[in-house]
Scaffold this motif. Structure first.
Motif, short mmCIF file in Angstrom:
data_model
loop_
_atom_site.label_atom_id
_atom_site.label_comp_id
_atom_site.label_asym_id
_atom_site.label_seq_id
_atom_site.Cartn_x
_atom_site.Cartn_y
_atom_site.Cartn_z
N MET A 178 41.77 35.47 45.69
CA MET A 178 43.22 35.41 45.88
C MET A 178 43.86 36.72 45.43
O MET A 178 43.56 37.21 44.34
CB MET A 178 43.81 34.26 45.05
CG MET A 178 45.33 34.16 45.10
SD MET A 178 46.01 32.95 43.94
CE MET A 178 45.34 31.43 44.62
N PRO A 179 44.72 37.32 46.25
CA PRO A 179 45.41 38.53 45.83
C PRO A 179 46.28 38.25 44.60
O PRO A 179 46.77 37.14 44.40
CB PRO A 179 46.28 38.90 47.04
CG PRO A 179 45.71 38.14 48.18
CD PRO A 179 45.10 36.91 47.61
N GLN A 180 46.46 39.28 43.79
CA GLN A 180 47.28 39.15 42.59
C GLN A 180 48.37 40.22 42.61
O GLN A 180 48.18 41.31 43.16
CB GLN A 180 46.41 39.29 41.33
CG GLN A 180 45.33 38.23 41.24
CD GLN A 180 44.46 38.43 40.01
OE1 GLN A 180 44.60 37.74 39.02
NE2 GLN A 180 43.55 39.38 40.08
N ALA A 198 41.94 47.84 41.59
CA ALA A 198 41.19 46.59 41.75
C ALA A 198 41.65 45.81 42.98
O ALA A 198 41.17 44.69 43.22
CB ALA A 198 41.34 45.73 40.50
N GLY A 199 42.58 46.38 43.75
CA GLY A 199 43.03 45.73 44.98
C GLY A 199 44.25 44.85 44.80
O GLY A 199 44.60 44.08 45.71
N ASN A 200 44.92 44.96 43.67
CA ASN A 200 46.10 44.14 43.40
C ASN A 200 47.39 44.91 43.69
O ASN A 200 47.38 46.13 43.82
CB ASN A 200 46.09 43.69 41.93
CG ASN A 200 44.86 42.87 41.61
OD1 ASN A 200 44.52 41.92 42.32
ND2 ASN A 200 44.16 43.23 40.54
N LEU A 201 48.48 44.17 43.78
CA LEU A 201 49.77 44.76 44.10
C LEU A 201 50.60 44.96 42.84
O LEU A 201 50.64 44.09 41.96
CB LEU A 201 50.55 43.86 45.06
CG LEU A 201 49.92 43.65 46.44
CD1 LEU A 201 50.72 42.60 47.22
CD2 LEU A 201 49.87 44.95 47.22
N LEU A 202 51.28 46.11 42.78
CA LEU A 202 52.21 46.40 41.69
C LEU A 202 53.60 46.56 42.28
O LEU A 202 53.82 47.35 43.20
CB LEU A 202 51.81 47.69 40.97
CG LEU A 202 52.72 48.10 39.82
CD1 LEU A 202 52.63 47.09 38.66
CD2 LEU A 202 52.38 49.51 39.33
N ASP A 222 47.72 54.03 32.80
CA ASP A 222 46.31 53.82 33.15
C ASP A 222 46.05 52.38 33.56
O ASP A 222 45.31 52.12 34.53
CB ASP A 222 45.43 54.20 31.96
CG ASP A 222 43.95 54.01 32.26
OD1 ASP A 222 43.42 54.72 33.11
OD2 ASP A 222 43.34 53.11 31.64
N ALA A 223 46.68 51.44 32.87
CA ALA A 223 46.49 50.02 33.19
C ALA A 223 47.02 49.70 34.59
O ALA A 223 46.39 48.94 35.34
CB ALA A 223 47.19 49.15 32.15
N MET A 224 48.17 50.25 34.95
CA MET A 224 48.74 49.98 36.28
C MET A 224 47.90 50.62 37.37
O MET A 224 47.75 50.07 38.47
CB MET A 224 50.19 50.44 36.32
CG MET A 224 51.12 49.53 35.51
SD MET A 224 52.87 49.98 35.57
CE MET A 224 52.91 51.33 34.38
#
Length: 279
Positions: free
Chosen positions: A1-3, A33-37, A25-27
């Motif tokens: 599941m996308p996050q 990792a393929g997640n959306l910000l 660095d965390a963002m």
């Protein structure tokens, strides 16, 4: 599941126009990792770009000006809502003569200052262009931000504006600022609209559900927290904000690590909320 993480800026990841290296660095790790910000902010698109480009923070979408504007990661506007024609000018004129108040007016392109009794620059809104109130008739405005330090003055302004124009506007608080925006435009509404785009028939992730985290410290973040699957406040947020969330995190780095797990080979030390706030 996308996050997806939707984060506030000022007082959450942005302090004195800087982002801590660990948070940055965390963002980057989150997106790698393929997640959306998503940045979900009271700032205009102009102010968001002015703040984030120098620190090198890349994101996928911006819910800007407290939900009134949606932009992509290249600051291209995808959707926008405006105050009714002439209303921004009426609001500005109704506030003239109030001491302890700086009034701005925001278009899609520019933040203008139209009234200033402080004669100093706030770290939240630092770049703006002077404008005389009579010039406002030449522009369309998304909102009217104002800096108000005194709690009693702020309360009276909210009462005055909502009593007179309540059907056409929202008035939301962020730290010492009030933002007047089109009715129905909140950080939560903007995030909900973005999620609908991403999961609906026209979305790039059509048919997929997206697990969402929200991260924000102030009153205008409560609507965003209401929309997210996992609302997260800062430990020092106002009690109303903490009550709207399922947990707290002392930094974006802490939040990302709690979701993705620590980097391999890395150990973390426990830090109190007060230590995080003051470091």
């Amino acid at each position: 599941m996308p996050q997806l993480i939707a984060t506030d800026l000022d007082g959450t990841i942005l302090f004195d126009r800087k982002v801590a290296p660990a948070d940055l660095d965390a963002m980057r790790r989150w997106r790698a990792a393929g997640n959306l910000l998503v940045v979900d902010t009271g700032k205009s698109v102009f102010a968001t770009r002015d703040t984030l480009e120098p620190v090198g923070l890349a994101f996928d979408y911006a819910v800007a000006f407290t939900g009134a504007v949606l932009a992509d990661g290249d600051y291209r506007v995808l959707a926008s809502r405006f105050l009714p024609d002439g209303l921004a000018h009426e609001i500005v004129m109704s506030l003239r003569g109030i001491d302890g108040l700086t009034v701005f007016a925001t278009t899609l392109e520019t933040d203008y200052v139209v009234e200033d009794t402080y004669h100093e620059v706030s770290p939240i809104l630092q770049v703006f262009v002077p404008m005389e109130p009579e010039e406002m008739t030449e522009h369309r405005f998304i909102g009217v931000p104002m800096r108000v330090r005194d709690d009693d003055v702020r309360r009276r302004i909210v009462e005055r504006l909502t009593e007179r124009w309540g059907e056409a506007i929202e008035v939301v608080r962020n730290q010492e600022f009030l933002d007047v925006i089109p009715a129905g435009a909140t950080k939560g509404a903007g995030l909900a609209d973005l999620l609908a785009r991403l999961t609906g028939s026209d979305g790039s992730r059509s048919g997929e559900s997206i697990e969402t985290w929200s991260f924000g410290d102030s009153w205008n973040d409560i609507s965003m927290h209401t929309v997210a699957d996992h609302p997260v406040a800062l430990p020092w947020s106002p009690k109303e904000v903490v009550a709207a969330c399922e947990s707290t995190a002392g930094s974006m780095a802490e939040l990302v690590e709690s979701v993705l797990g620590p980097r391999r080979g890395r150990t973390t030390a426990t830090t109190t909320a007060g230590e995080k706030r003051n470091r």
